[in-house]
Design an enzyme around this catalytic site. Structure first.
Site, PDB file in Angstrom:
ATOM      1  CB  ALA A   1      -0.893   0.003   1.237  1.00  0.00           C
ATOM      2  CG  ASP A   2       0.186   4.441  -2.814  1.00  0.00           C
ATOM      3  OD1 ASP A   2       0.259   4.911  -3.954  1.00  0.00           O
ATOM      4  OD2 ASP A   2      -0.906   4.202  -2.247  1.00  0.00           O
TER       5      ASP A   2
END
Lengths: 137, 131
Positions: free
Chosen positions: A92-93
């Site tokens: 996940a960013d």
């Protein structure tokens, strides 16, 4: 009888600390034995000073959070999503993290403050925060 | 009116970090207004809030490669304007469905720089049956 025990304890306590002090410099864990009773070992070096929330999140909450995270990040079936998995390791960013927090807001009907949202790094963090907010409602 | 609430105060982000922060704020505002949007345009049978969230995130991600804070500010301003228009019912249902639910694959020519991340397979797939 009591005086004998008292003097015995006095002699014990006068002897023991010398030994334990010398040993303490070598060991991390010090076990103090006084009058036969041994206390659980005390760690000299404390764990990283994170303030743990006293109420741990319930397993259902953690499960729900895991489910939402899994759906959001499209985690393949093989990867395990547990309480300790960090969002970054799951791919996940930062935008994904915000989106997950929004999804949790909607799911649990809470409103997460912005500062608290910044501190969320793992699934367990999110679950604890949710528990806190749900109980405050 | 609704647009009075939407004003974002500092128009000039000094650093990229601040611009990032503003982007997340904008995203949060947009997500928090999704329930009212679904109510206004009666989108309950068409789309779920989660899908709208990921559409908004995709739009933001399309411009994720920009590093100039001023450009980011401009994009956020346009985003806020669009969000205000939607929440004050200045748009209509078919606008929302066409732009954010169905997407504009094939309706708008793909500009190469914006759609680098779409695979060639998908590009061909959307264009024609035979490839």
């Amino acid at each position: 009888m009591a005086s004998v025990a008292g003097s015995f304890m006095a002699s014990l306590s006068s002897h023991k600390p010398n030994q334990t002090l010398t040993r303490a410099s070598n060991l991390n864990a010090v076990s103090l034995a006084i009058s036969g009773k041994s206390f659980p070992s005390l760690k000299l070096s404390s764990a990283p000073s994170r303030f743990r929330v006293s109420c741990a999140a319930t397993p259902e909450t953690v499960d729900k959070v895991c489910h939402i995270v899994r759906k959001q990040l499209a985690v393949p079936e093989g990867t395990a999503v547990t309480g300790e998995s960090k969002f970054a390791t799951l791919g996940a960013d930062s935008l994904d993290t915000v989106e997950i927090v929004m999804g949790l807001e909607e799911e649990f009907g809470i409103s997460v403050e912005e500062e608290s949202a910044q501190t969320i790094a793992t699934v367990q963090d999110a679950a604890d925060l949710i528990e806190k907010l749900v109980s405050k409602k | 009116m609704a647009f009075a609430m939407r004003v974002k105060v500092p128009p000039n982000s000094a650093t990229l970090q601040e611009a990032r922060h503003q982007t997340f704020d904008f995203f949060r505002t947009a997500c928090r207004s999704i329930p009212s949007i679904m109510d206004i345009y009666n989108l309950y049978d068409v789309v779920t809030p989660a899908q709208l969230r990921s559409t908004i995130a995709a739009e933001i991600r399309k411009n994720a490669h920009i590093t100039n804070p001023k450009v980011i500010d401009m994009l956020l301003f346009k985003g806020m304007e669009e969000l205000s228009n939607i929440t004050e019912h200045a748009k209509q249902r078919h606008h929302i469905i066409g732009q954010y639910v169905v997407g504009n694959h094939g309706l708008v020519q793909d500009v190469a720089t914006k759609d680098e991340n779409i695979s060639n397979f998908l590009k061909n797939f959307y264009k024609t049956n035979y490839f």
